[in-house]
Motif scaffolding. Structure first.
Motif, short mmCIF file in Angstrom:
data_model
loop_
_atom_site.label_atom_id
_atom_site.label_comp_id
_atom_site.label_asym_id
_atom_site.label_seq_id
_atom_site.Cartn_x
_atom_site.Cartn_y
_atom_site.Cartn_z
N GLY A 16 33.66 33.77 40.13
CA GLY A 16 33.56 35.21 40.33
C GLY A 16 34.46 35.95 39.37
O GLY A 16 35.58 35.50 39.07
N PHE A 17 33.96 37.08 38.90
CA PHE A 17 34.69 37.94 37.99
C PHE A 17 34.89 39.28 38.67
O PHE A 17 33.93 39.85 39.20
N VAL A 18 36.10 39.78 38.65
CA VAL A 18 36.42 41.04 39.30
C VAL A 18 36.97 42.01 38.26
O VAL A 18 38.00 41.72 37.63
N SER A 57 36.44 29.64 41.25
CA SER A 57 37.38 30.34 40.38
C SER A 57 37.18 31.83 40.60
O SER A 57 36.04 32.30 40.70
N ALA A 58 38.28 32.57 40.68
CA ALA A 58 38.24 34.02 40.83
C ALA A 58 39.05 34.61 39.68
O ALA A 58 40.27 34.38 39.60
N VAL A 59 38.38 35.35 38.79
CA VAL A 59 38.99 35.78 37.55
C VAL A 59 38.98 37.30 37.47
O VAL A 59 37.94 37.93 37.66
N GLY A 60 40.12 37.88 37.15
CA GLY A 60 40.20 39.31 36.90
C GLY A 60 39.85 39.60 35.45
O GLY A 60 40.32 38.91 34.55
N VAL A 61 39.00 40.60 35.24
CA VAL A 61 38.58 40.97 33.89
C VAL A 61 38.69 42.48 33.70
O VAL A 61 38.78 43.24 34.67
N GLU A 89 44.72 47.77 36.64
CA GLU A 89 46.02 47.22 36.28
C GLU A 89 46.84 46.95 37.54
O GLU A 89 46.91 47.79 38.44
N GLY A 90 47.37 45.75 37.62
CA GLY A 90 48.20 45.38 38.76
C GLY A 90 47.45 44.81 39.95
O GLY A 90 48.06 44.30 40.88
N PHE A 91 46.11 44.87 39.94
CA PHE A 91 45.35 44.31 41.05
C PHE A 91 45.34 42.79 40.95
O PHE A 91 44.94 42.23 39.93
N THR A 92 45.76 42.12 42.02
CA THR A 92 45.83 40.65 42.01
C THR A 92 45.09 40.03 43.19
O THR A 92 45.28 38.86 43.49
N GLY A 93 44.22 40.79 43.83
CA GLY A 93 43.51 40.29 45.00
C GLY A 93 42.15 39.70 44.72
O GLY A 93 41.28 39.69 45.60
N GLN A 94 41.93 39.16 43.53
CA GLN A 94 40.63 38.60 43.18
C GLN A 94 40.15 37.52 44.16
O GLN A 94 38.98 37.53 44.55
N PRO A 95 41.02 36.60 44.60
CA PRO A 95 40.54 35.59 45.55
C PRO A 95 40.00 36.20 46.85
O PRO A 95 38.98 35.74 47.37
#
Length: 151
Positions: free
Chosen positions: A94-96, A129-133, A100-106
């Motif tokens: 997953g891509f989220v 996998s949970a990835v911030g983009v 800036e500063g958001f870390t809740g992808q999981p």
């Protein structure tokens, strides 16, 4: 019980397959695996929300959108091989689109993972996998792809 019967029991309908927006197939089978293309949370031809999670879109909204992405991925699998051919969900990526500063992808991707658990029970337990983009196509807040093993 078949997976299609389980979907009916849960009152979940698979949506129509989202038409590709570029040069790719919604899903491809090779051997005993189906790989889906990344699925954005399209509903009836449009995105219900756009923007970055942690700014324009809340984490809770994004979790619901991830569920929609997973439904769209299952629709692509169903269109290719039929949902009852699924043996197990192997991997979810997953891509989220993250502010800036958001870390809740999981937590966002739990929307997809929990749906797969509801539908497939133990066969829905998967690696993930949970990835911030920075950005996703069409301004989508989330995108999900999966690999499923099929009979």
């Amino acid at each position: 019980m078949s997976w299609s019967a389980r979907l009916a029991e849960l009152d979940i309908s698979l949506p129509p397959v989202v038409a590709p927006v570029a040069a790719y197939a919604p899903a491809v089978r090779t051997g005993s695996h189906v790989y889906t293309a990344g699925q954005v949370p399209m509903v009836a031809g449009s995105l219900p929300a756009t923007g970055k999670v942690g700014a324009e879109v809340t984490a809770e909204q994004a979790q619901d959108l991830a569920r929609t992405c997973a439904l769209n991925a299952l629709a692509a699998v169903h269109d290719l091989v039929g949902i009852d051919a699924v043996v197990r969900v192997v991997k979810v990526v997953g891509f989220v689109a993250s502010a800036e500063g958001f870390t809740g992808q999981p937590g966002v991707l739990n929307g997809a993972s929990e749906l797969l658990g509801e539908v497939f029970a133990e066969a829905g337990v998967h690696a993930r996998s949970a990835v911030g983009v920075a950005e996703l196509p069409m301004g989508a807040p989330v995108e999900v792809e999966m690999i499923v093993e099929v009979a």
